[in-house]
Motif scaffolding. Structure first.
Motif, PDB file in Angstrom:
ATOM      1  N   MET A 146      28.907  55.752  33.310  1.00  0.00           N
ATOM      2  CA  MET A 146      27.493  55.033  32.347  1.00  0.00           C
ATOM      3  C   MET A 146      27.970  53.798  32.593  1.00  0.00           C
ATOM      4  N   PRO A 147      26.795  52.571  32.637  1.00  0.00           N
ATOM      5  CA  PRO A 147      27.339  51.560  32.581  1.00  0.00           C
ATOM      6  C   PRO A 147      27.722  50.747  30.820  1.00  0.00           C
ATOM      7  N   ASP A 148      26.974  51.632  30.356  1.00  0.00           N
ATOM      8  CA  ASP A 148      26.810  50.679  28.257  1.00  0.00           C
ATOM      9  C   ASP A 148      28.591  50.267  27.927  1.00  0.00           C
ATOM     10  N   THR A 149      29.291  50.580  28.026  1.00  0.00           N
ATOM     11  CA  THR A 149      30.830  50.059  27.939  1.00  0.00           C
ATOM     12  C   THR A 149      30.944  48.644  28.682  1.00  0.00           C
ATOM     13  N   PHE A 150      30.905  48.953  30.311  1.00  0.00           N
ATOM     14  CA  PHE A 150      31.080  48.280  31.230  1.00  0.00           C
ATOM     15  C   PHE A 150      30.212  46.952  30.725  1.00  0.00           C
ATOM     16  N   ALA A 151      29.171  47.172  31.445  1.00  0.00           N
ATOM     17  CA  ALA A 151      28.531  45.830  30.928  1.00  0.00           C
ATOM     18  C   ALA A 151      28.253  45.339  29.345  1.00  0.00           C
ATOM     19  N   THR A 152      29.221  45.328  28.606  1.00  0.00           N
ATOM     20  CA  THR A 152      29.178  44.946  27.157  1.00  0.00           C
ATOM     21  C   THR A 152      30.339  44.388  27.457  1.00  0.00           C
ATOM     22  N   SER A 153      31.613  44.996  28.250  1.00  0.00           N
ATOM     23  CA  SER A 153      33.060  43.937  28.233  1.00  0.00           C
ATOM     24  C   SER A 153      32.393  43.311  28.679  1.00  0.00           C
ATOM     25  N   PHE A 154      31.990  43.059  30.189  1.00  0.00           N
ATOM     26  CA  PHE A 154      32.086  42.346  30.847  1.00  0.00           C
ATOM     27  C   PHE A 154      31.183  40.678  30.212  1.00  0.00           C
ATOM     28  N   THR A 183      29.297  37.400  33.209  1.00  0.00           N
ATOM     29  CA  THR A 183      27.542  37.685  31.682  1.00  0.00           C
ATOM     30  C   THR A 183      26.345  37.928  33.061  1.00  0.00           C
ATOM     31  N   LEU A 184      26.614  37.395  34.441  1.00  0.00           N
ATOM     32  CA  LEU A 184      25.296  37.803  35.144  1.00  0.00           C
ATOM     33  C   LEU A 184      25.736  38.979  35.279  1.00  0.00           C
ATOM     34  N   LEU A 185      26.848  39.519  35.313  1.00  0.00           N
ATOM     35  CA  LEU A 185      27.391  41.253  36.309  1.00  0.00           C
ATOM     36  C   LEU A 185      26.871  41.875  34.646  1.00  0.00           C
ATOM     37  N   GLY A 186      27.601  41.402  33.872  1.00  0.00           N
ATOM     38  CA  GLY A 186      27.357  42.009  32.262  1.00  0.00           C
ATOM     39  C   GLY A 186      26.146  42.119  32.069  1.00  0.00           C
ATOM     40  N   ILE A 187      25.076  41.480  32.585  1.00  0.00           N
ATOM     41  CA  ILE A 187      23.904  41.512  31.606  1.00  0.00           C
ATOM     42  C   ILE A 187      22.810  42.092  32.794  1.00  0.00           C
ATOM     43  N   LEU A 188      22.745  42.417  34.258  1.00  0.00           N
ATOM     44  CA  LEU A 188      22.788  43.024  34.809  1.00  0.00           C
ATOM     45  C   LEU A 188      22.262  44.160  34.739  1.00  0.00           C
ATOM     46  N   ALA A 189      24.101  44.443  35.116  1.00  0.00           N
ATOM     47  CA  ALA A 189      23.731  46.134  34.564  1.00  0.00           C
ATOM     48  C   ALA A 189      23.703  46.554  33.171  1.00  0.00           C
ATOM     49  N   LYS A 190      23.137  46.448  32.227  1.00  0.00           N
ATOM     50  CA  LYS A 190      22.635  46.802  31.181  1.00  0.00           C
ATOM     51  C   LYS A 190      21.762  45.983  30.332  1.00  0.00           C
ATOM     52  N   LEU A 191      21.001  45.590  30.515  1.00  0.00           N
ATOM     53  CA  LEU A 191      19.814  44.741  29.989  1.00  0.00           C
ATOM     54  C   LEU A 191      20.559  44.499  28.507  1.00  0.00           C
ATOM     55  N   PRO A 192      20.729  45.039  27.704  1.00  0.00           N
ATOM     56  CA  PRO A 192      20.323  45.140  25.789  1.00  0.00           C
ATOM     57  C   PRO A 192      21.826  44.377  25.249  1.00  0.00           C
ATOM     58  N   ALA A 193      23.122  44.295  26.486  1.00  0.00           N
ATOM     59  CA  ALA A 193      23.863  43.974  26.538  1.00  0.00           C
ATOM     60  C   ALA A 193      24.158  42.201  26.386  1.00  0.00           C
ATOM     61  N   GLY A 194      22.881  41.945  26.734  1.00  0.00           N
ATOM     62  CA  GLY A 194      22.450  40.483  26.985  1.00  0.00           C
ATOM     63  C   GLY A 194      21.960  39.753  25.080  1.00  0.00           C
ATOM     64  N   PHE A 195      22.273  40.886  24.877  1.00  0.00           N
ATOM     65  CA  PHE A 195      21.622  40.067  23.243  1.00  0.00           C
ATOM     66  C   PHE A 195      22.805  39.027  22.430  1.00  0.00           C
ATOM     67  N   LEU A 196      24.007  39.013  22.909  1.00  0.00           N
ATOM     68  CA  LEU A 196      25.000  38.720  22.557  1.00  0.00           C
ATOM     69  C   LEU A 196      25.026  37.418  22.921  1.00  0.00           C
ATOM     70  N   LEU A 197      24.104  36.887  23.735  1.00  0.00           N
ATOM     71  CA  LEU A 197      24.229  35.715  24.510  1.00  0.00           C
ATOM     72  C   LEU A 197      23.832  35.012  22.692  1.00  0.00           C
ATOM     73  N   VAL A 198      23.349  35.740  22.178  1.00  0.00           N
ATOM     74  CA  VAL A 198      22.806  34.500  21.031  1.00  0.00           C
ATOM     75  C   VAL A 198      24.026  34.133  20.090  1.00  0.00           C
ATOM     76  N   LEU A 199      25.539  34.501  20.231  1.00  0.00           N
ATOM     77  CA  LEU A 199      26.643  34.212  19.942  1.00  0.00           C
ATOM     78  C   LEU A 199      27.055  32.582  20.682  1.00  0.00           C
TER      79      LEU A 199
END
Length: 470
Positions: A146-154, A183-199
């Protein structure tokens, strides 16, 4: 005990990352039939296998349960699936490559998480938080396909290189490019991981960082966000409309999602105090909030406040789905682990800190050991392909009585329909799928409440399933 844990190796986070990597290697080659979310894994593995069996166009991911249709549909950008496919091109297809790839990337994610926290907090807070993240919900999901921890890690790795870009002069441009790539690979893999961009607001509003660095960062950020926006808001709807099959959840209007969250608030909150860190870890999260307030740690409070508000948008976009599936909390868990790690570091006595961390490790791992077990009533699925090969070609369309669960159809290595017992009992439904090319109906006797008798020719019958010719 204190002298034992005082050994240098136990103070090195790399030791713990490697140790938990090895622990999670247990059963790494198991079929995706775990107790939790095997349906989500097999939905992904069939995408990988379809790339392997061709065509391998990353823009057209295909699943196996779209009936007579092509199976092409909109979904998360298949980063994990395609890496899995590339490995399969070298070594031959095996579903468990996806497990191993996720575990490797997620382990590096913990390492970079630790390196980030060491920059802005004490080494002990960084160490505590990293251990807590290791035994959080990440413990189980970092070994799933599953891409969840994978994407957040990226995304975490990308954040580390962004920090290096802003704060270090050495290889600045290389750091910027690595930020963009991960960052590109991470957010592409799972869009919700992009919320960390706020930091990134901490860099943008830092008066000590030059305006030129910020402008370049803004421009490159816009460049990498463009393909993400194109994929999720243009290409995915196009694929769904053109190929007429919708399956992957892409969210709902915020107003509807917020209403559903309010109606299922108890289940949603449970993900925070139970699923994320378990009870001791969540207790330390609360303690961390208290210490941050008492010590006026504005940085920690700012991180918590910004990230929570951004993640709330993610939760509202998901609505009921957020409350129903525990893995939706995964991108927010690093933030909670930070606060919990800070809370443990606030205790003055070393024995207390070690004891709490040991308790969190025990609770986190013991409560997730069930994920190493496979569903007993689904173990026979692994034989389904071989048995059907005796009388059926893999190009034959089939229907399986697993409701919405595509796991059995993946193991059958065929395409077709997933259906409920009621649907299969309905003669008009059977006539419809027969006209569309369905040749066999597979009734799993230990699924959906037991056997199902149909007035059709029986091709195969055993203790696990009956196969009818349509």
């Amino acid at each position: 005990m204190r002298s034992f844990f005082a050994l240098p190796i136990f103070k090195d986070i790399r030791f713990w990352i490697i140790l938990f990597f090895l622990v999670r290697m247990y059963g790494i080659t198991n079929p995706p039939l775990e107790v939790a979310h095997n349906w989500r894994q097999t939905t992904g593995t069939m995408v990988t296998r379809n790339f392997y069996e061709g065509p391998a166009n990353i823009l057209y991911p295909r699943i196996d349960f779209a009936g007579e249709k092509t199976g092409i549909t909109g979904m998360e950008f298949p980063v994990l699936n395609y890496i899995d496919y590339l490995v399969s091109e070298l070594f031959g297809y095996q579903h468990w490559y996806g497990r191993l790839i996720n575990l490797i990337v997620s382990s590096f994610g913990i390492w970079f998480f630790f390196r980030i926290l060491k920059r802005y907090f004490t080494p002990e807070t960084a160490f505590n938080a990293s251990i807590i993240l290791l035994v959080s919900i990440w413990f189980a999901y970092s070994r799933k396909i599953m891409p969840d921890t994978f994407a957040t890690s990226f995304v975490i790795i990308g954040f580390y290189y962004a920090a290096c870009y802003f704060e270090e002069q050495k290889v600045r441009w290389l750091n910027l490019l690595l930020f963009a790539l991960f960052t590109l690979l991470g957010i592409l893999a799972k869009l919700p991981a992009g919320f960390l961009l706020v930091l990134y607001a901490f860099f943008i509003f830092n008066r000590h960082i030059g305006i030129r660095l910020k402008i370049v960062f803004f421009i490159l950020s816009g460049i990498i966000l463009a393909p993400i926006a194109w994929w999720y808001f243009s290409w995915v709807p196009y694929l769904v409309e053109k190929y007429q099959f919708w399956h992957f959840f892409m969210g709902k209007p915020l107003s509807i999602g917020a209403k559903e969250l309010a109606e299922n608030l108890g289940d949603g909150l449970k993900h925070f105090y139970d699923s994320a860190l378990k009870f001791t870890g969540f207790g330390m999260f609360i303690v961390g909030l208290y210490f941050a307030f008492r010590k006026s740690n504005k940085l920690l409070w700012s991180i918590l406040g910004l990230s929570f508000m951004a993640f709330l948008v993610v939760a509202m976009k998901a609505g009921f789905t957020f409350t129903h599936h525990s893995y939706y909390i995964i991108p927010f868990v690093p933030i909670m682990a930070l606060a919990a790690g800070y809370g443990i570091a606030g205790f003055q006595r070393k024995a207390v800190r070690i004891s709490i961390l040991a308790l969190i490790i025990l609770e986190g791992t013991l409560n997730q050991l069930h994920d190493f077990r496979l569903k007993e009533h689904e173990l026979a699925f692994v034989k389904l392909e071989t048995e059907m090969d005796h009388f059926s070609r893999r190009s034959d369309l089939i229907a399986v009585n697993t409701g919405d669960n595509p796991t059995a159809i993946y193991f059958a290595h065929r395409k077709g329909w997933v259906a409920s017992n009621d649907e299969l009992l309905n003669e008009s439904f059977r006539k419809d799928i027969h006209q569309k090319g369905c040749k066999y109906i597979v009734v799993l006797k230990r699924y959906l409440g037991g056997d199902l008798y149909l007035e059709l020719p029986v091709v195969l019958s055993n203790t696990e399933w009956t196969v009818y010719k349509l």
